[in-house]
Design a protein around this motif. Structure first.
Motif, short mmCIF file in Angstrom:
data_model
loop_
_atom_site.label_atom_id
_atom_site.label_comp_id
_atom_site.label_asym_id
_atom_site.label_seq_id
_atom_site.Cartn_x
_atom_site.Cartn_y
_atom_site.Cartn_z
N VAL A 16 -4.75 -2.35 1.82
CA VAL A 16 -3.88 -3.20 1.00
C VAL A 16 -4.62 -3.51 -0.29
N HIS A 17 -4.12 -2.96 -1.41
CA HIS A 17 -4.81 -3.15 -2.68
C HIS A 17 -4.40 -4.43 -3.39
N LYS A 18 -3.19 -4.91 -3.10
CA LYS A 18 -2.71 -6.13 -3.76
C LYS A 18 -3.47 -7.35 -3.28
N GLY A 19 -3.84 -8.20 -4.20
CA GLY A 19 -4.48 -9.45 -3.83
C GLY A 19 -5.86 -9.28 -3.24
N SER A 38 2.28 -15.71 0.65
CA SER A 38 1.61 -14.42 0.88
C SER A 38 0.11 -14.47 0.61
N ARG A 60 -4.91 -12.51 -0.82
CA ARG A 60 -3.78 -12.29 0.09
C ARG A 60 -4.22 -12.43 1.54
#
Length: 130
Positions: A16-19, A38, A60
């Motif tokens: 998971v690259h987001k956050g 989130s 995240r």
């Protein structure tokens, strides 16, 4: 599953690259100060130029897991309270302080060898093999 005030470990999940947190915060433990749908806000200590700064970062949920750093402290607290209650009932004084591990007790070997005779070993004198 985390609330404000909880201790959390920051572990970047590479899928998971987001956050994703910065690499410096990977493996760090912090305290949650904010929770959104989130992500969570975490207070983390960072060593910068010889001083420790408290950084507030948002990460995240995928990169957060609940920390077990307080588990031993809470278990000791419960056992201490039970020991205190027992001491009140019996009237005996109880020591609740942690003590360091003491060194092992000394002992003597039963036999030196198979026949029980002590043999003395000496080094060979130096001889140049040229």
């Amino acid at each position: 599953n985390v609330k404000v005030g909880d201790y959390v470990d920051i572990f970047a999940d590479p899928s998971v690259h987001k956050g994703m947190p910065h690499k410096h915060y990977h493996g760090r433990t912090g305290i949650v100060f904010n929770v959104t749908k989130s992500a969570v806000g975490v207070r983390v200590n960072k060593f910068v130029n010889g001083r420790i700064l408290e950084k507030r970062i948002h990460v995240r949920i995928e990169h957060i897991r609940k920390s077990k750093c307080q588990k031993e402290i809470l278990a000791r607290k419960v056992s201490n309270e039970a020991a205190k209650e027992e001491a009140r009932k019996t009237g005996k004084q109880v020591n609740l302080k942690r003590t360091p591990k003491l060194p092992k007790a000394g002992y003597f070997l039963e036999k030196a060898g198979e026949d029980g005779v002590i043999t003395t070993i000496q080094p060979l004198p130096f001889s140049d093999l040229v």
